[in-house]
Design an enzyme around this catalytic site. Structure first.
Site, PDB file in Angstrom:
ATOM      1  CD  GLU A 184      -3.101  -1.049   2.181  1.00 35.53           C
ATOM      2  OE1 GLU A 184      -3.072  -0.151   3.045  1.00 35.53           O
ATOM      3  OE2 GLU A 184      -3.981  -1.927   2.148  1.00 35.53           O
ATOM      4  CD  GLU A 234      -3.547  -5.842   3.762  1.00 33.39           C
ATOM      5  OE1 GLU A 234      -4.425  -5.097   4.244  1.00 33.39           O
ATOM      6  OE2 GLU A 234      -2.326  -5.589   3.791  1.00 33.39           O
TER       7      GLU A 234
HETATM    8  O1  AHR Z   1      -4.753  -5.571   7.605  1.00 36.57           O
HETATM    9  C1  AHR Z   1      -4.676  -4.357   8.273  1.00 36.57           C
HETATM   10  C2  AHR Z   1      -4.053  -3.252   7.449  1.00 36.57           C
HETATM   11  O2  AHR Z   1      -4.897  -2.896   6.409  1.00 36.57           O
HETATM   12  C3  AHR Z   1      -2.743  -3.588   6.773  1.00 36.57           C
HETATM   13  O3  AHR Z   1      -1.650  -3.395   7.582  1.00 36.57           O
HETATM   14  C4  AHR Z   1      -2.699  -2.619   5.643  1.00 36.57           C
HETATM   15  O4  AHR Z   1      -1.963  -3.099   4.555  1.00 36.57           O
HETATM   16  C5  AHR Z   1      -4.158  -2.354   5.321  1.00 36.57           C
HETATM   17  O5  AHR Z   1      -4.432  -1.022   5.186  1.00 36.57           O
END
Ligand code: AHR
Length: 510
Positions: free
Chosen positions: A182, A310
């Site tokens: 990210e 994610e």
């Molecule tokens: O999973 C929690 C957080 O969400 C992670 O660290 C990040 O990559 C995302 O924004």
């Protein structure tokens, strides 16, 4: 893939499946996990030395058993946002020499008690593949190369010898490496532009593959439907022989990572929100093809897939990251997870890996308490799909009525359909046709005609159901309101999909 025909509310819905209409292999890695140094995921989650439930390594044995039960094939580590300031060297070697550091992603202190060797050992105990994420914030290419050498090299070189000194002779052969996390986000230490990232990621990819051409590299995308994704794919998915060890099928970038979290207080918006991820996958797949076409990547070079590393239901306002993000999941959220998993099955041809965020305690289906585990509502769909929805994705013909109200995000309306029955199908390696149906309607059962195709044996159909008294119920230490009920159906007449439920039907194929 589903062919959807909208019908009126008073018509009988139908689901047609033919196990010969295979769309694509479902990668086992869509059932991947994710563990981050965040909240109680590592410390107090998978690692809890001194707890009677832990083994001699300090690993919680009940968590290990749960990971095995889920057959988690791959686990991402050490983050997440945590990666952006992580110095892997702090977390190796004798524990007494490891420094504690301020942690900037979640505003805490990182003791470094648990690091690379501990994680890689945990993966071996669980029987899962590690997937490491590189520090694209404060980290340097030199540090990244050092980490890769430490994990994978069998040569007589500095970091490989450091690993040996730390007690591990043979290389770990970590296959999956992410080029940052990210890095487009304003919350990120050393947030960057798409132009700067694409240039850096490409240069790092070349160097990393020169050191170890056997690894798979994952590019840092955004949601899959952004100009960041379009740009970095265009710049990095190219045909380049440097760093590929002479292979004509390999490329520097193997997968493109995207992240989406969905949530809404409103049940029907909550369960239709994962449809945005389905469109995101289709858009990303198009962007990958566009980059390949414009950059004249020969067809012999393996097509890059999506690494959805994610995904989950999460409202950061409800469960803030800095407070450990311990979401309490409802039945509505469990049904949303069912729709999420249907998305991955339907879009299987594009998805190389998907990782539920996260595996323990942080926005997780699995919570540790001092003397055991709580399996949240979302655990049960995940378990059902991981057990049965493997093998090949099968085409579904669906006739159903549709939810026509507002969605979250709003753009879903007009871009993707939102039928009341959300369906996917898989033909597994043991000759079972598995059909997963989420009835997202809060109040209405649907008596449905099911045509399971000519190849299925007659006789009883196995039925697994996840439901509860209302969409708001949660599982707690004292009361498990949501679980899996098993039954049999004679396969005749209409099948009733109860309101707010997930049903998995299994036919033996002749
Ligand atoms: O999973 C929690 C957080 O969400 C992670 O660290 C990040 O990559 C995302 O924004």
């Amino acid at each position: 893939m589903t062919t959807f025909t909208k019908i009126s509310d008073d018509e009988v819905p139908s689901i047609s499946i033919d196990s010969r209409l295979i769309i694509s292999k479902i990668e086992d890695n869509v059932y991947g996990g994710f563990t981050e140094h965040m909240g109680r995921c590592i410390y107090g989650g998978l690692y809890d030395p001194g707890n009677p439930l832990s083994d001699e390594n300090g690993f919680r044995k009940d968590v290990i058993e749960a990971m095995k039960e889920l057959r988690v094939p791959v686990v991402r580590y050490p983050g997440g946002n945590f990666c952006a300031t992580y110095r892997w060297l702090d977390g190796v070697g004798p524990r007494e020499n490891r420094p504690a550091r301020p942690e900037l992603a979640w505003i805490g202190t990182e003791t470094n008690e648990f690091g690379t060797d501990e994680f890689l050992k945990w993966c071996e105990v669980v029987g899962t593949e590690p997937y490491l994420c590189l520090n694209f914030g404060t980290g340097t290419l030199d540090e990244a190369l050092g980490w890769l050498e430490y994990c994978n090299s069998d040569r007589n070189t500095y970091y490989a010898n450091m690993r040996r000194r730390n007690g591990r002779e043979k290389p770990y052969n970590v296959k999956y490496w992410a080029l940052g996390n990210e890095v487009w986000g304003p919350w990120q230490v050393a947030q960057t532009t798409k132009e700067a990232y694409a240039h850096k990621a490409y240069q790092w990819a070349k160097a990393l593959k020169l050191l170890d051409p056997s690894i798979q590299l994952i590019l840092c995308g955004e949601t899959g439907h952004s100009s960041w994704d379009a740009h970095v794919l265009k710049e990095c998915v190219r045909f380049d022989l440097h760093g590929l060890g002479g292979s004509t099928t390999a490329s520097l970038i193997d997968m493109h990572s995207i992240h989406i979290y969905t949530a809404s207080k409103d049940h029907v918006k909550n369960v239709t929100a994962p449809r945005s991820a389905e469109r995101a996958i289709q858009i990303t797949a198009g962007l990958i093809d566009l980059a390949r076409i414009e950059n004249k990547v020969p067809p012999s070079v393996r097509r890059q897939k999506i690494c959805f590393d994610e995904w989950n239901v999460w409202d950061p306002a409800r469960a803030p990251g800095e407070q450990g993000a311990e979401e309490k999941y409802t039945l509505s959220d469990a049904l949303a997870v069912g729709v999420w998993l249907n998305v991955f099955i339907r879009q299987a041809q594009h998805v190389g890996m998907a990782n539920i965020a996260q595996s323990v305690n942080v926005i997780s289906p699995l919570m540790t308490i001092a003397d055991g585990l709580v399996k949240q509502t979302t655990w049960w769909p995940l378990l059902l799909y991981s057990k049965y929805m493997r093998g090949s994705s099968v085409h579904v013909g669906l006739r159903a009525s549709e939810y026509e109200g507002d969605t979250h995000p709003a753009w879903i309306r007009g871009a993707v359909e939102t039928p009341w029955l959300d369906v996917s199908a898989a033909l597994d390696g043991e000759g079972w046709l598995n059909v997963a149906v989420v009835n997202i309607h809060e109040e209405k059962d649907f008596e449905t005609e099911i045509r399971a195709g000519s190849g299925v044996a007659g006789g009883e159909v196995q039925v697994f159901t996840v439901d509860g008294d209302s969409v708001a119920v949660v599982n707690t230490d004292g009361a498990q309101k949501v679980g899996i009920q098993e039954s049999l159906w004679d396969g005749k007449g209409l099948f009733k999909f109860r309101k707010h439920s997930l049903t998995l039907l299994r036919w033996k194929v002749e």
